[in-house]
Design an enzyme around this catalytic site. Structure first.
Site, PDB file in Angstrom:
ATOM      1  N   ARG A 161       0.872  -1.177   0.000  1.00 43.20           N
ATOM      2  CA  ARG A 161       0.000   0.000   0.000  1.00 43.20           C
ATOM      3  C   ARG A 161       0.905   1.221   0.000  1.00 43.20           C
ATOM      4  NH1 ARG A 161      -2.228   0.892   5.483  1.00 43.20           N
ATOM      5  NH2 ARG A 161      -0.835   2.680   5.396  1.00 43.20           N
ATOM      6  N   HIS A 195      -3.555   4.518   4.589  1.00 44.21           N
ATOM      7  CA  HIS A 195      -4.673   3.569   4.629  1.00 44.21           C
ATOM      8  C   HIS A 195      -5.909   4.199   3.984  1.00 44.21           C
ATOM      9  CE1 HIS A 195      -7.629   0.711   6.005  1.00 44.21           C
ATOM     10  NE2 HIS A 195      -8.273   1.677   6.601  1.00 44.21           N
ATOM     11  N   TYR A 199       3.816   5.191  11.675  1.00 43.81           N
ATOM     12  CA  TYR A 199       4.103   3.778  11.922  1.00 43.81           C
ATOM     13  C   TYR A 199       4.996   3.100  10.895  1.00 43.81           C
ATOM     14  CZ  TYR A 199       0.002   3.405   8.845  1.00 43.81           C
ATOM     15  OH  TYR A 199      -0.886   3.543   7.811  1.00 43.81           O
TER      16      TYR A 199
HETATM   17  C1  LIG Z   1     -14.836  -5.665  11.530  1.00 45.03           C
HETATM   18  C2  LIG Z   1     -14.019  -4.456  11.303  1.00 45.03           C
HETATM   19  N1  LIG Z   1     -13.119  -4.078  12.224  1.00 45.03           N
HETATM   20  C3  LIG Z   1     -12.381  -2.965  12.050  1.00 45.03           C
HETATM   21  C4  LIG Z   1     -12.523  -2.209  10.934  1.00 45.03           C
HETATM   22  C5  LIG Z   1     -11.709  -0.946  10.769  1.00 45.03           C
HETATM   23  N2  LIG Z   1     -10.750  -1.139   9.684  1.00 45.03           N
HETATM   24  C6  LIG Z   1     -10.993  -0.679   8.450  1.00 45.03           C
HETATM   25  S1  LIG Z   1      -9.814  -1.130   7.369  1.00 45.03           S
HETATM   26  C7  LIG Z   1      -8.927  -1.917   8.561  1.00 45.03           C
HETATM   27  C8  LIG Z   1      -7.662  -2.617   8.195  1.00 45.03           C
HETATM   28  C9  LIG Z   1      -7.850  -3.611   7.111  1.00 45.03           C
HETATM   29  O1  LIG Z   1      -6.641  -4.183   6.757  1.00 45.03           O
HETATM   30  P1  LIG Z   1      -6.519  -5.208   5.564  1.00 45.03           P
HETATM   31  O2  LIG Z   1      -7.501  -6.297   5.733  1.00 45.03           O
HETATM   32  O3  LIG Z   1      -5.093  -5.581   5.463  1.00 45.03           O
HETATM   33  O4  LIG Z   1      -6.976  -4.383   4.284  1.00 45.03           O
HETATM   34  P2  LIG Z   1      -6.319  -3.052   3.659  1.00 45.03           P
HETATM   35  O5  LIG Z   1      -7.035  -1.897   4.282  1.00 45.03           O
HETATM   36  O6  LIG Z   1      -4.875  -3.072   3.958  1.00 45.03           O
HETATM   37  O7  LIG Z   1      -6.621  -3.089   2.210  1.00 45.03           O
HETATM   38  C10 LIG Z   1      -9.567  -1.809   9.791  1.00 45.03           C
HETATM   39  C11 LIG Z   1      -9.048  -2.341  11.054  1.00 45.03           C
HETATM   40  C12 LIG Z   1     -13.479  -2.627   9.995  1.00 45.03           C
HETATM   41  N3  LIG Z   1     -13.693  -1.930   8.859  1.00 45.03           N
HETATM   42  N4  LIG Z   1     -14.198  -3.742  10.191  1.00 45.03           N
END
Ligand SMILES: Cc1ncc(C[n+]2csc(CCOP(=O)(O)OP(=O)(O)O)c2C)c(N)n1
Ligand SMILES: [Mg+2]
Lengths: 325, 379
Positions: B273, B277, B286
């Site tokens: 990425r 985020h 971080y």
């Molecule tokens: C059940 C849930 N918990 C927390 C979140 C908050 N949240 C949004 S994106 C994220 C991280 C996701 O990481 P990843 O699965 O690696 O996907 P990326 O964003 O890196 O594409 C979090 C913790 C959420 N959307 N849903």
């Protein structure tokens, strides 16, 4: 010492003090360590207390709450951060079937001093699942206590009291008010956690609110005063158990009561309060207890949230309707 | 108290900070080196015409431009938030282009590149991030489901959908998207179990972009993610997510296997990425800037461009034509966004149920009357 703090900073200091006071306090959540949480509520705590006390967890809410249960059984005091209200539901099973019931199941042999911090409510222009008000689900679950803070003083003391409390506490933080400031005397003797507080005296209508809606209710009282109407505003503070004595006392004087929350009105906290006020103050009431809340729809896309959320005008509209009875 | 062990040595030695000078990972499927040199892999051979390769390049450039424009629009207050795909273009375009018309995708909230390949209008994605709706496209007509914000939930939906495809005897496959962080969710693990148990025609496409917001992969897994599949009983493969050819080849093979009744595959697209985020995030808190610099050397768009140039498959005129098209797209997105009308207030009531219930209809009426009272100047 008195400092002017935002709600966010007050929570941060309260958490810090709770961790200093009790080495068994462990913070757990997604992004709470290095990042300090998406709202920075735990900012700097991992740096000062280490990765064992401020734990960046895997991305799994059921895991956070389920392991918190085990840690609590082992004598720790887990403080779980749920990143946003809408993401507490993967943990709902652990919260409702385990956290809430273990004390009763074990006939009091097992304590469950788990705090579940949830930034809740709307008004921040977010996408789906970031603006919800899930308090009724938890309030409807015996075994859980549910509180909602509205100001920096309660944030600072409340989080410490919740952590020190022997029962599980769902601790609701009004996310859109995180940046609101007020002086906090960190040497004062705090009010009890499970008690409502009358914030503004008035004679015509009693307005009840909690969390983010407290500010709205106070603004409504201010505006009403300009029109010669005197609203009494009560911050409920504790949603389960409810502390309604101050409310009954108030309604016996005003004869009118309006309950305000962001959550959908149907089967919400307001329904319970209306029933209790009616049962207890029936002969003093000049009007039915009115409720102002979200519509019975999913929380809408952010372009519509102003229309969805109760605001000063909708509170005043209910006050007018109450007075017209 | 002794410090708890935070990571394990067993962990894959090539997480996000992998430097380009490190030896190749033997298990990484790559068909284009970061320098744009073609690598042959008999197990994943692709034979694309010059035109098909140029089309892929066009996809990558347009998708990136859309993303950059959306980030700018957010900065200017036109969007509430934007989840950038910067750096993940090849993973998404490769996966999307591997799909056939009857296939169905179940995205997270970041798969704008897949949306593009399914013919979704960028403005229908933008409208979600502007707060107008929850995604304006037709999930049935496009075969591209609505975005799912609750991490991992869509993996079960994809699996169930695939079970339906299987019952219908249809020769289609389902592509479920997830992030590296999502692999920790119970529901995702349940999806893997169900897919295996029913041999569902679903492919799990995990973009391992090394982070779940601030949390690095090490917190989610002590083995490379693709190796998890073995424990569930189906193949896992790791592909260079910044290599659009390799992603296309690997995803095509997995979807073909699913269509042929061989059940699920887990694909780990190893990528990065490159941005925050979302626009609300500050990655400087971080991660080190040097990490990003390392990954810039593996840029997915530059890689295909280098290949096209080296192999003499595209000339300067082609590249400038694509740039011009990207400019046009950006302009269309900008105008379309700034001119996008707000939804009517009644929109929130209108699709809650198949048919509005009497109490909700009453609320809707009260809402309209309340709104009208302002217009009539009563207040
Ligand atoms: C059940 C849930 N918990 C927390 C979140 C908050 N949240 C949004 S994106 C994220 C991280 C996701 O990481 P990843 O699965 O690696 O996907 P990326 O964003 O890196 O594409 C979090 C913790 C959420 N959307 N849903
Ligand atoms: Mg990720």
């Amino acid at each position: 010492m008195t400092q002017t703090l935002t709600i966010g900073k007050a929570l941060n200091l309260g958490l810090r003090r709770a961790m200093e006071d009790d080495a068994k306090v462990v913070l757990m959540g997604e992004d709470i360590g290095r990042l300090g949480g998406v709202f920075r509520i735990t900012d700097g705590l991992q740096k000062d207390f280490g990765e064992d006390r401020v734990v960046d967890t895997p991305l799994a809410e059921a895991g956070i709450l389920g392991t918190a249960v085990g840690l609590a059984m082992r004598g720790y005091r887990p403080v779980c951060e749920i990143q946003f209200d809408g993401f507490v539901f993967p943990a709902a099973n652990q919260i409702i079937t385990q956290v809430a019931k273990i004390h009763a199941r074990s006939r009091g042999k097992l304590a469950m001093p788990v705090v579940i911090r949830i930034p809740f409510g709307g008004g921040i222009g977010a996408v789906e699942h970031h603006s919800e008000s899930p308090e009724a689900y938890f309030g409807h679950t015996p075994g859980l206590k549910v509180v909602a803070v509205s100001n920096p003083v309660d944030a600072y003391w409340g989080i410490q009291q919740a952590i020190a409390h022997p029962d599980p506490v769902v601790f609701l933080e009004p996310k859109r008010r995180y940046w609101e400031k007020a002086p906090v005397d960190t040497d004062a003797t705090p009010d009890p956690l499970f008690a409502a507080r009358v914030l503004r005296g008035g004679d015509d209508v009693t307005v009840l609110a909690y969390g983010p809606m407290v500010k709205t209710a106070l603004q409504a009282a201010e505006a009403a005063a300009d029109e010669g109407r005197s609203l009494e505003v009560v911050d409920l503070r504790t949603l389960s158990p409810l502390d309604l004595e101050p409310v009954f006392e108030s309604v016996r004087r005003t004869g009118r009561c309006v309950v305000v929350h962001e959550a959908p009105v149907s089967l919400g906290l307001g329904a319970e309060i209306a029933a209790r006020v009616t049962e207890t103050c029936f002969h003093s009431l000049e009007a039915p207890v009115l409720r102002v809340g979200g519509y019975d729809t999913p929380y809408p896309p952010s372009k519509l949230e102003e229309e969805y959320l109760p605001d000063l005008d909708r509170v005043l509209d209910a006050v007018d309707r109450s007075l017209e009875f | 108290m002794t410090a708890l062990r935070q990571t394990t040595e067993a962990f894959d030695p090539v997480p996000g900070a992998a430097a380009p000078h490190l030896p190749q990972q033997p298990d990484l499927v790559q068909l284009l080196t970061p320098e744009g040199e073609r690598v042959e892999r008999p197990d994943y051979s692709v034979d694309l015409s010059a035109e098909e390769l140029r089309d892929l390049y066009r996809d990558l450039v347009l998708v990136r431009r859309w993303d950059v424009e959306a980030t700018a629009l957010q900065r200017q207050g036109e969007l509430g938030i934007w989840a950038s795909l910067l750096g993940q273009e090849a993973a998404q375009v490769g996966a999307g282009r591997a799909m056939q018309p009857g296939d169905t995708a179940f995205p997270t909230y970041r798969e704008h590149g897949v949306a593009w390949t399914r013919g979704v209008d960028p403005l229908h994605v933008i409208s979600l991030f502007r707060g107008v709706d929850n995604g304006g496209w037709d999930p049935v007509a496009t075969g591209f489901n609505l975005y799912t914000v609750v991490i991992g939930a869509q993996c079960l939906h994809a699996t169930g959908y695939a079970m339906g495809v299987q019952r219908d005897g249809a020769e289609h496959a389902v592509l479920a998207f997830l992030g590296d962080g999502a692999t920790s969710q119970g529901e995702v693990n349940e999806a893997l179990i169900w897919a295996a148990s029913f041999s569902a025609p679903v492919v799990f496409f995990c973009q391992n972009n090394q982070y779940a917001i601030s949390v690095p992969l090490e917190r989610q897994s002590r083995v490379p993610l693709y190796q998890r599949a073995a424990g569930f009983g189906f193949p896992g493969v790791r592909v260079d997510g910044n290599d659009v050819l390799a992603v296309l080849a690997v995803t095509r093979a997995a979807l073909a296997a699913a269509r042929e009744g061989q059940g699920p595959t887990f694909i780990e697209a190893f990528t990065y990425r490159m941005g925050a985020h979302t626009t609300s995030d500050d990655p400087t808190r971080y991660r080190l800037a040097s990490e990003l610099e390392e990954w810039k050397l593996r840029d997915p768009v530059a890689r295909l461009k280098a290949h096209l140039s080296r192999a003499g498959l595209a000339d300067a005129a082609f590249f400038s034509a694509v740039e011009a098209e990207a400019d046009e797209l950006a302009a269309r997105i900008r105008t379309g966004t700034t001119e996008m009308p707000d939804p009517p207030g009644t929109a929130m009531f209108d699709a809650v149920y198949a048919e509005i219930t009497p109490p909700l209809a009453q609320q809707r009426e009260e809402f309209l009357a309340y709104q009208a009272s302002f217009e009539e100047g009563e207040r």
